[in-house]
Design an enzyme around this catalytic site. Structure first.
Site, mmCIF file in Angstrom:
data_model
loop_
_atom_site.group_PDB
_atom_site.id
_atom_site.type_symbol
_atom_site.label_atom_id
_atom_site.label_comp_id
_atom_site.label_asym_id
_atom_site.label_seq_id
_atom_site.Cartn_x
_atom_site.Cartn_y
_atom_site.Cartn_z
ATOM 1 N N SER A 173 -6.210 35.315 -29.663
ATOM 2 C CA SER A 173 -4.754 35.661 -30.054
ATOM 3 C C SER A 173 -5.160 35.638 -31.577
ATOM 4 O O SER A 173 -5.736 35.120 -32.207
ATOM 5 C CB SER A 173 -4.251 34.961 -29.750
ATOM 6 O OG SER A 173 -2.944 34.115 -29.902
ATOM 7 N N GLY A 174 -4.481 36.758 -31.412
ATOM 8 C CA GLY A 174 -4.132 37.150 -32.929
ATOM 9 C C GLY A 174 -4.868 38.200 -33.687
ATOM 10 O O GLY A 174 -5.575 38.717 -35.073
ATOM 11 N N THR B 60 -2.185 43.494 -29.065
ATOM 12 C CA THR B 60 -1.448 44.565 -28.691
ATOM 13 C C THR B 60 -0.946 45.507 -29.504
ATOM 14 O O THR B 60 -0.683 46.200 -29.031
ATOM 15 C CB THR B 60 -0.563 43.783 -29.461
ATOM 16 O OG1 THR B 60 -1.100 42.142 -27.772
ATOM 17 C CG2 THR B 60 1.063 43.925 -28.140
ATOM 18 N N ASN C 21 -0.631 34.036 -34.062
ATOM 19 C CA ASN C 21 -0.141 35.321 -33.912
ATOM 20 C C ASN C 21 1.038 34.826 -33.791
ATOM 21 O O ASN C 21 1.754 34.538 -32.892
ATOM 22 C CB ASN C 21 -0.751 35.854 -32.781
ATOM 23 C CG ASN C 21 -0.861 37.052 -33.282
ATOM 24 O OD1 ASN C 21 -0.364 37.581 -33.552
ATOM 25 N ND2 ASN C 21 -1.716 38.199 -31.665
ATOM 26 N N SER D 192 1.837 36.799 -30.168
ATOM 27 C CA SER D 192 0.724 36.409 -29.163
ATOM 28 C C SER D 192 1.043 37.469 -27.657
ATOM 29 O O SER D 192 2.475 36.189 -27.147
ATOM 30 C CB SER D 192 0.553 34.972 -29.205
ATOM 31 O OG SER D 192 -0.539 34.956 -28.560
ATOM 32 N N SER D 193 0.440 38.031 -27.187
ATOM 33 C CA SER D 193 0.735 38.210 -26.016
ATOM 34 C C SER D 193 0.046 36.665 -24.419
ATOM 35 O O SER D 193 -0.537 36.576 -24.453
ATOM 36 C CB SER D 193 -0.122 39.437 -25.154
ATOM 37 O OG SER D 193 0.389 40.175 -26.042
ATOM 38 N N GLY E 83 -8.447 36.956 -24.659
ATOM 39 C CA GLY E 83 -9.436 36.750 -25.426
ATOM 40 C C GLY E 83 -9.751 35.144 -25.109
ATOM 41 O O GLY E 83 -9.477 34.482 -23.901
ATOM 42 N N GLU F 42 -10.471 31.664 -25.149
ATOM 43 C CA GLU F 42 -9.965 30.865 -25.494
ATOM 44 C C GLU F 42 -10.435 28.929 -26.124
ATOM 45 O O GLU F 42 -11.123 28.567 -24.943
ATOM 46 C CB GLU F 42 -8.496 30.249 -25.474
ATOM 47 C CG GLU F 42 -7.581 31.726 -25.686
ATOM 48 C CD GLU F 42 -5.999 31.562 -25.272
ATOM 49 O OE1 GLU F 42 -5.608 30.574 -24.219
ATOM 50 O OE2 GLU F 42 -5.594 31.972 -25.588
#
Length: 926
Positions: free
Chosen positions: A104-105, A109, A156, A159-160, A386, A388
């Protein structure tokens, strides 16, 4: 190999590192980040580092640089991988996919947006309206999905919180004609709970900050996010996100995609309902559970378009069927709160899935017949969470990391498969490559009867009270001896277990695993929503139509649904030609300057990038087709420059490499040359750079000579044209003069009335000479018939005209010149007799032969005083006389040496006399 970048920016392709080690990899990655080169290659894999700043490398000019180019022809870029996928789809008629991964980040996206932007920019050159509509809807769908599926986290701002796979369908011409979106594992727990410093989904804050007051009043909500329990944590955060502007953008995007006004209103009502649900509280009156703020029930009833008593009943009671009997079991306050939160999460998840489905209904390919329209090809874009690792890793992190294990397994398999297939196609011996096969970890999670998902499902199916601790005991019983599983050493007893993933060890807490896997939502809520008078809301809950006594199959658990979706996704990706984008987050503070070595090293490990380099480098570091290799390096050898005469390009490449002494470090395939070490390639590049400089100088010399010769030819041609034009103008002038003066002899005035044509500039002097010739001829023609006396007078007049030009206005040229004016009486008739007497007396005295000239004049002395005088000029003397005294001579000047002997001398003598006295006398009268 990525071209057109100096080594000062590091190696553009990690395959070309001198030594394949983590230290070399990280050093090169850091150098490129610090130099502003955020993209690199590992063969055909793009490594992207989030720059945390706007970069001017995505405009139309950049798109044109990568359009139709091969991967190695331009510096590394997302556009290069997007163009490679598009060319493979269009030229080879193959389905392709682009897999974007990273934590994330890291910029996943944004990467997917740029890839979509590039594909949209290079397609539909004919601007067909239908294709433009489809492209616009595909791009707008990102905006809508981000609003309802993304959130601000500590890592982020956008973040998705779900996985997304989008298929873009293309027609036989390569233009997009539709698409389909699959979503995976929405983090619905975020609806009711967020970590400190994080927000819920964007959609809530956009509604509160951007909606008009009239809409908020109709939804019975206020603008302050802290007024709502579910989102108040995020409402206290100061963020740079412009929720007001985003609300308008999302609303416009939904209209463009094709959402109706009623559908959009229903979306807002569901969001408002969830906010109100979070503020519901339950209390106890004796043994009865009550809703403490009953006014909210009426608001919820209005928003859901159902009956108030049904809402209250669904929140406080659960209907249970025992055989044919139906009973209503009252909730405790804890059960009521659980049911309320479960309803909120389920409504949001169902809303999100409905939005995805509605977009799919609109953008899917309709009425497409392959027999008529040609084969329908696909490019897939996978933007998924991704790996985590948090302090408290729960069920969601476990599923996400399982997903990454599956994708990493596919990645290594496909890379190895591609390498092996290429070697076999080219006839190069295949060498076994050692690598970490994470199939053992995938089996640990998904294996039937033994995997963690199976143990979890078994625990959920047990009768009676099942706890998370029971689930952990089941894991210990079946997996205690597994090499990648641990639950007792240095871990919280009866709570944690550790998995040794390919990216590192991760500790998971089993708290909440059972509840999240069951994903229980009471049937009463489903019936409540299905019985809504709002057709949009009703359509989201089709299972609510089932009777309470109707027996149904046990619903699949969340773990099983996710496992099945991952297996399906991997199968889908495996049948396509894959391209990869690996995203890296350089730091946690979103700084464009900071590169945290350890953080990036960890991401490189869990993304398997070094493993990828080793697989790619296990055989040959570089390979290229013979024509393209020859095109790039043919200037190095005299046998191949500028063109070779060998039987084939393969023979030419062999001759080139043998001449350079690299024959020992290469292998020759059927269509490609394989180079083993990067040093050989760098040496070829150095020789190429040196030769290119010489070639450029040679080309400059040739081109400059060519330009000079072209300029000379143009100048010469211009000169020839100018000369021809001048000759034409001269001839035209001569012809025109000849035409006008052709009959001049027969004209009355011998052509004096004829107008001369305008001469060209070059003939102006010639015209003067021609006019002079004409004038002389004209004068000669006039005087050739004169008598000698007339001729003499004409000559005298001409001489006077030349001598006195500009001195007096009238020279009497229009009359005959008498000469002895005082005798003729023309000048002074009253005194003619007096002058005659004086003239006769002087003739006897001075013995002159004849009188040449006589007239009255006026003398001006030095004091500017005027006096009348008379002048008499004979062939021997010049006399000054006083007319007032009967022409008495006043002075006599002998002229013995100036006596004329003929007519010419007479003329000269006259001019002499005139010049002698013209400053002293002024003619009196005419």
């Amino acid at each position: 190999m990525a071209e057109h970048e100096s080594l000062e920016f590091g190696k553009a392709d990690f395959v070309l590192l001198d030594n394949v080690s983590m230290e070399e990899f990280m050093s090169n990655l850091k150098l490129r980040f610090e130099k502003g080169r955020i993209y690199s290659y590992i063969g055909e894999v793009v490594v992207s580092v989030n720059p945390y700043r706007a970069m001017n490398i995505y405009g139309r000019d950049t798109i044109e640089q990568y359009k139709g180019r091969e991967l190695y022809e331009r510096p590394p870029h997302l556009f290069a991988i997007a163009d490679a996928a598009y060319k493979a789809m269009k030229r080879r008629n193959k389905d392709t996919c682009i897999v974007i991964s990273g934590e994330s980040g890291a910029g996943k996206t944004e990467a997917s947006k740029y890839i979509m932007q590039y594909i949209a920019a290079i397609t539909n050159p004919n601007q067909r309206a239908e294709v433009e509509r489809v492209k616009n809807m595909l791009l707008k769908s990102n905006c809508v999905l981000e609003a309802f599926g993304n959130a601000k986290t500590n890592r982020n701002d956008n973040s998705s919180r779900f996985g997304k796979y989008m298929d873009i369908n293309f027609d036989f011409k390569g233009d997009p004609i539709g698409g389909h979106i699959n979503n995976y594992l929405l983090e619905k727990s975020r609806v009711i709970f967020q970590q400190p410093g994080e927000r819920s989904f964007h959609s809530y804050y956009q509604l509160l900050k951007g909606a008009p007051d009239s809409l908020l009043r109709s939804l019975h909500i206020q603008r302050d996010p802290t007024a709502y329990n579910y989102i108040k944590v995020g409402g206290q955060i100061k963020s740079g996100i412009n929720d007001g502007a985003d609300f308008k953008a999302v609303a416009d995007a939904m209209k463009v995609i094709g959402f109706t006004g009623d559908e959009i209103q229903t979306v807002y009502k569901i969001l408002a309902t969830i906010l109100h649900l979070g503020n519901l509280t339950f209390g106890v009156d004796g043994d009865v559970t009550l809703i403490e703020n009953t006014k909210l029930v009426s608001v919820i009833r209005e928003l859901l378009s159902t009956k108030e008593e049904n809402v209250e009943k669904a929140l406080l009671y659960r209907t249970v069927a025992t055989g044919r009997d139906v009973i209503e079991k009252q909730h405790t306050t804890q059960e009521a709160s659980y049911g309320r939160d479960a309803l909120a999460k389920a409504m949001y998840e169902r809303l999100f899935c409905w939005i995805v489905g509605r977009i799919n209904d609109i953008i899917e390919v309709k009425n497409y017949d392959a027999r008529v329209h040609g084969k329908n090809t696909v490019i897939g874009v996978l933007d998924i969470y991704g790996f985590e690792i948090f302090q408290n890793n729960s069920f969601e992190q476990f599923c996400i990391n399982y997903c990454n294990e599956k994708l990493q397994q596919l990645f290594i398999q496909l890379v190895l498969k591609q390498e092996q297939e290429e070697y076999q196609r080219e006839g190069i011996p295949w060498k076994h490559i050692d690598y970490f096969n994470n199939q053992i970890i995938v089996d640990l999670v998904e294996q039937q009867h033994k995997g963690i998902f199976s143990v979890l499902d078994e625990a959920c199916m047990n009768v009676g009270k099942v706890t998370d601790e029971v689930f952990l005991q089941g894991l210990n019983g079946k997996l205690a001896k597994h090499a990648h599983y641990t639950s007792r050493k240095s871990l919280e007893f009866d709570r944690d277990f550790r998995i040794r993933h390919y990216a590192g060890d991760v500790v998971y807490s089993v708290v909440g695993f059972i509840d999240k896997n069951k994903d229980t939502l009471f049937q009463d809520f489903k019936r409540l929503l299905y019985n809504s008078s709002n057709p949009v809301l009703k359509g989201m809950w089709p299972e609510g139509k089932l009777s309470i006594t109707e027996v149904t199959k046990r619903p699949l658990t969340a773990a099983t649904l996710f496992k099945n979706s991952m297996i399906s996704l991997v199968e889908n990706l495996a049948c396509k030609e894959p391209y990869y984008v690996r995203c890296i987050k350089p730091n946690d503070v979103k700084s464009p300057l900071l590169f945290e070595q350890e953080r990036c090293r960890h991401q490189v490990e869990y993304l398997g990038l070094l493993e990828n380099v080793r697989v790619r480098r296990a055989g040959f570091a570089y390979r290229q087709t013979y024509p393209r290799f020859l095109q790039r390096y043919k200037m190095i050898s005299e046998f191949t420059w500028p063109n070779h005469d060998l039987p084939s390009d393969k023979d030419a490449v062999k001759r080139l490499l043998q001449g350079c002494g690299f024959d020992h470090d290469v292998a020759y395939g059927k269509t490609k040359v394989f180079i083993r070490t990067p040093r050989t390639l760098f040496s070829l590049e150095e020789q190429r750079v040196e030769m290119v400089q010489r070639i450029v100088l040679f080309l400059q010399k040739v081109w400059r000579g060519t330009i000079a010769r072209m300029r000379y030819r143009r100048m010469r041609a211009a000169l020839v044209i100018l000369q021809a034009y001048r000759r034409y103008k001269v001839k035209s002038y001569i012809r025109e003069v000849n035409r006008r003066f052709k009959n001049v002899r027969s004209m009355k005035d011998y052509g004096r009335h004829v107008k001369w044509p305008t001469p060209p500039k070059v003939l102006r002097k010639f015209e003067d000479a021609l006019r002079s010739i004409y004038n002389r001829w004209w004068a000669w023609t006039l005087i050739k018939g004169l008598s000698p006396e007339e001729a003499l007078q004409v000559r005298a007049k001409v001489a006077s005209l030349e001598a006195l030009k500009g001195q007096r206005a009238d020279l009497g040229l229009q009359r005959a010149w008498e000469g002895n004016y005082l005798v003729s009486g023309w000048d002074s008739p009253d005194t003619a007799s007096s002058f005659t007497l004086v003239s006769s007396e002087l003739q006897r005295k001075d013995k002159f032969m004849r009188v040449l000239f006589s007239c009255n004049v006026r003398k001006i002395n030095r004091f500017h005083k005027a006096e009348d005088r008379a002048v008499l000029i004979t062939d021997r003397h010049l006399y000054k006389m006083d007319p007032l005294k009967q022409y008495k001579p006043m002075k006599s000047i002998p002229l013995y040496n100036k006596q004329p002997s003929n007519h010419t001398d007479a003329l000269t003598f006259d001019c002499f006399i005139g010049s002698k006295f013209r400053q002293l006398f002024i003619r009196k009268g005419k």
